[in-house]
Scaffold this active site. Structure first.
Site, PDB file in Angstrom:
ATOM      1  N   LYS A 123       0.764  -1.495  -0.315  1.00  0.00           N
ATOM      2  CA  LYS A 123      -0.193  -0.161   0.025  1.00  0.00           C
ATOM      3  C   LYS A 123       1.046   1.181  -0.548  1.00  0.00           C
ATOM      4  CE  LYS A 123      -4.668  -2.002   1.521  1.00  0.00           C
ATOM      5  NZ  LYS A 123      -5.270  -1.481   2.070  1.00  0.00           N
ATOM      6  N   LYS A 206      -5.355 -10.836  -5.092  1.00  0.00           N
ATOM      7  CA  LYS A 206      -6.107 -11.129  -4.496  1.00  0.00           C
ATOM      8  C   LYS A 206      -7.438 -10.020  -4.929  1.00  0.00           C
ATOM      9  CE  LYS A 206      -6.247  -8.447  -0.612  1.00  0.00           C
ATOM     10  NZ  LYS A 206      -6.632  -7.998   0.855  1.00  0.00           N
ATOM     11  N   LYS A 209     -11.261  -4.585  -2.883  1.00  0.00           N
ATOM     12  CA  LYS A 209     -12.321  -3.443  -3.275  1.00  0.00           C
ATOM     13  C   LYS A 209     -11.262  -2.339  -3.469  1.00  0.00           C
ATOM     14  CE  LYS A 209     -13.241  -3.170   1.886  1.00  0.00           C
ATOM     15  NZ  LYS A 209     -12.203  -3.436   2.533  1.00  0.00           N
TER      16      LYS A 209
HETATM   17  N1  AQP Z   1     -10.117 -11.972  -1.705  1.00  0.00           N
HETATM   18  C1  AQP Z   1     -10.364 -12.021  -0.465  1.00  0.00           C
HETATM   19  N2  AQP Z   1     -10.447 -13.505  -0.238  1.00  0.00           N
HETATM   20  C2  AQP Z   1     -10.723 -13.856   0.738  1.00  0.00           C
HETATM   21  N3  AQP Z   1     -10.886 -12.932   2.212  1.00  0.00           N
HETATM   22  C3  AQP Z   1     -10.956 -11.680   1.874  1.00  0.00           C
HETATM   23  N4  AQP Z   1     -10.513 -10.599   1.757  1.00  0.00           N
HETATM   24  C4  AQP Z   1     -10.107  -9.568   1.713  1.00  0.00           C
HETATM   25  N5  AQP Z   1     -10.232  -9.959  -0.053  1.00  0.00           N
HETATM   26  C5  AQP Z   1     -10.320 -11.316   0.040  1.00  0.00           C
HETATM   27  C6  AQP Z   1     -11.299 -11.445   3.980  1.00  0.00           C
HETATM   28  O1  AQP Z   1     -12.614  -9.858   4.293  1.00  0.00           O
HETATM   29  C7  AQP Z   1     -11.904  -9.356   4.931  1.00  0.00           C
HETATM   30  C8  AQP Z   1     -12.101  -7.303   6.024  1.00  0.00           C
HETATM   31  O2  AQP Z   1     -10.746  -7.514   3.955  1.00  0.00           O
HETATM   32  P1  AQP Z   1     -10.406  -5.656   5.143  1.00  0.00           P
HETATM   33  O3  AQP Z   1     -11.554  -5.492   4.294  1.00  0.00           O
HETATM   34  O4  AQP Z   1     -10.182  -5.211   6.677  1.00  0.00           O
HETATM   35  O5  AQP Z   1      -8.702  -5.752   4.016  1.00  0.00           O
HETATM   36  P2  AQP Z   1      -8.591  -5.892   3.276  1.00  0.00           P
HETATM   37  O6  AQP Z   1      -7.968  -7.919   3.598  1.00  0.00           O
HETATM   38  O7  AQP Z   1      -7.363  -5.445   3.223  1.00  0.00           O
HETATM   39  O8  AQP Z   1      -9.773  -6.287   1.896  1.00  0.00           O
HETATM   40  P3  AQP Z   1      -9.260  -5.305   0.602  1.00  0.00           P
HETATM   41  O9  AQP Z   1     -10.856  -5.455  -0.182  1.00  0.00           O
HETATM   42  O10 AQP Z   1      -8.464  -5.862  -0.505  1.00  0.00           O
HETATM   43  O11 AQP Z   1      -9.806  -3.922   0.692  1.00  0.00           O
HETATM   44  P4  AQP Z   1      -8.481  -3.124   0.537  1.00  0.00           P
HETATM   45  O12 AQP Z   1      -8.897  -2.671  -1.267  1.00  0.00           O
HETATM   46  O13 AQP Z   1      -9.274  -1.551   1.152  1.00  0.00           O
HETATM   47  O14 AQP Z   1      -7.490  -3.251   0.861  1.00  0.00           O
HETATM   48  C9  AQP Z   1     -10.184  -9.577   5.969  1.00  0.00           C
HETATM   49  O15 AQP Z   1     -11.123 -10.880   6.535  1.00  0.00           O
HETATM   50  C10 AQP Z   1      -9.674 -10.683   4.453  1.00  0.00           C
HETATM   51  O16 AQP Z   1      -9.044 -11.683   4.867  1.00  0.00           O
END
Ligand code: AQP
Length: 345
Positions: A123, A206, A209
């Site tokens: 990030k 992965k 969002k």
């Molecule tokens: N691609 C994924 N597959 C399985 N699990 C996922 N999680 C996120 N992406 C995947 C799980 O969702 C929960 C919440 O995640 P988060 O919002 O705290 O942050 P993150 O893991 O960084 O998710 P994003 O969607 O990728 O958000 P951004 O883009 O803002 O960084 C966690 O349990 C995560 O493991």
């Protein structure tokens, strides 16, 4: 790093997990987190779930969008089956113990531990010096989220494993430094066919969002046509589906679609491959799209219904925050006293 300590796991089972309101919810968040949060609640565990808004602001958020996304994620929790009368559901910033305990952990954790986090590296990119101090300290706040409740288990996707290990290191170091088995050494719960849902455009990344490409993900707010179009355009290869999972070893995009199918249908990936052995993606993708729409459409409809009454969502979050604070405040107070901070009121 300190020696693993003698912290006896005599803590009662308590589940904590959170999701950042840093954008709309994706299929990855649903399969890796939300769906499992509801399943764990339904097994009767004590469950505490949080919209982690303080984590979201480690990168700049438009204030109006942040408010909307916080409510949208709360709605997604409920629409996925998290029942606010059986689980505690709240947004992090309303329970000040999270930020206060995070400060204590900032003084326990080592800077080097933070620099090693792959999420920070990803990030902060090439300009780490210019990223917020909060982004570097993110895992310390995450440890506080979990340990403010002495949570014993945290259901997460694969991507959060490293942060969970850091939470364990912080608990171990605190217990070691103050010679008291105060915090549990929390276990991650990383289970199921979709612990890492990958981008629909690139099987090595992965689904996220905050990915700039909307085509890379399925959003929980996408309508049926959009879901079908995104699956139709998902990157695959020219080979048919193999006879066994081994045949998907070097085909990450194909493996991803099989995993998604398995997680949505409640089957193992092996069973999906057996069912579709020899099928071309031209016939597999429409079946996957149909299944995704069947499972996601009721969630989207319920989210829309809940979002029409933001006052009710805020009421639920406020009620959850009161219940969460009642657990977290005494644990914070005890941690402060252990560290020598005077609490005289
Ligand atoms: N691609 C994924 N597959 C399985 N699990 C996922 N999680 C996120 N992406 C995947 C799980 O969702 C929960 C919440 O995640 P988060 O919002 O705290 O942050 P993150 O893991 O960084 O998710 P994003 O969607 O990728 O958000 P951004 O883009 O803002 O960084 C966690 O349990 C995560 O493991």
């Amino acid at each position: 790093m300190s020696e693993p300590v003698q912290t006896p796991q005599t803590f009662p089972t308590r589940i904590f997990s959170g999701i950042q309101p840093s954008g709309g919810m994706t299929l990855g968040n649903y399969l890796g987190a939300l769906k499992r949060f509801a399943e764990i609640q339904n097994k009767g565990a004590e469950t505490i779930y949080c919209v982690v808004d303080l984590h979201a602001i480690t990168v700049w958020q438009d204030p109006e969008a942040l408010r909307r996304q916080t409510r949208e994620i709360a709605a997604a929790f409920i629409a996925s089956g998290v029942d606010p009368s059986r689980s505690i559901l709240f947004n992090q910033s309303q329970v000040t113990a999270h930020a206060e305990l995070a400060w204590l952990f900032n003084c326990v954790a080592r800077i080097g531990w933070m620099y090693r986090m792959t999420q920070f590296k990803d990030k902060s990119g090439k300009n780490a010096e210019n990223s917020s101090l909060g982004l570097l300290a993110y895992p310390s706040l995450m440890a506080a989220d979990i340990l403010a409740y002495k949570a014993t288990h945290v259901p997460v996707g694969e991507d959060q494993k490293q942060h969970l290990e850091l939470t364990r290191d912080i608990a171990i170091k605190f217990n070691h430094d103050y010679k008291v088995p105060f915090f549990p050494v929390t276990e991650p719960l990383i289970e199921g066919a979709a612990t890492k849902v990958m981008s629909l455009r690139d099987g090595s990344k992965k689904m996220s969002k905050s990915d700039p490409s909307d085509q890379s993900r399925i959003n929980l707010t996408d309508d049926a046509d959009t879901i079908a179009a995104k699956i139709r355009k998902a990157k695959t290869d020219a080979e048919p589906l193999p006879e066994s999972l081994d045949g998907l070893k070097d085909r990450p995009e194909a493996r991803n679609l099989v995993n998604i199918f398995a997680a949505l249908s409640g089957q193992t990936p092996e069973a999906v491959v057996t069912e579709f052995a020899g099928a071309q993606f031209g016939s597999f993708k429409p079946r996957l799209a149909e299944l995704a729409v069947e499972k996601l459409a009721p969630i989207t409809a319920e989210m829309n219904r809940l979002m029409a009454d933001p006052g009710e969502i805020d009421r639920i979050l406020g009620d959850g925050a009161n219940r969460a604070a009642a657990i977290a405040q005494p644990i914070l107070a005890e941690a402060q006293q252990i560290m020598g901070l005077i609490r005289s009121r």
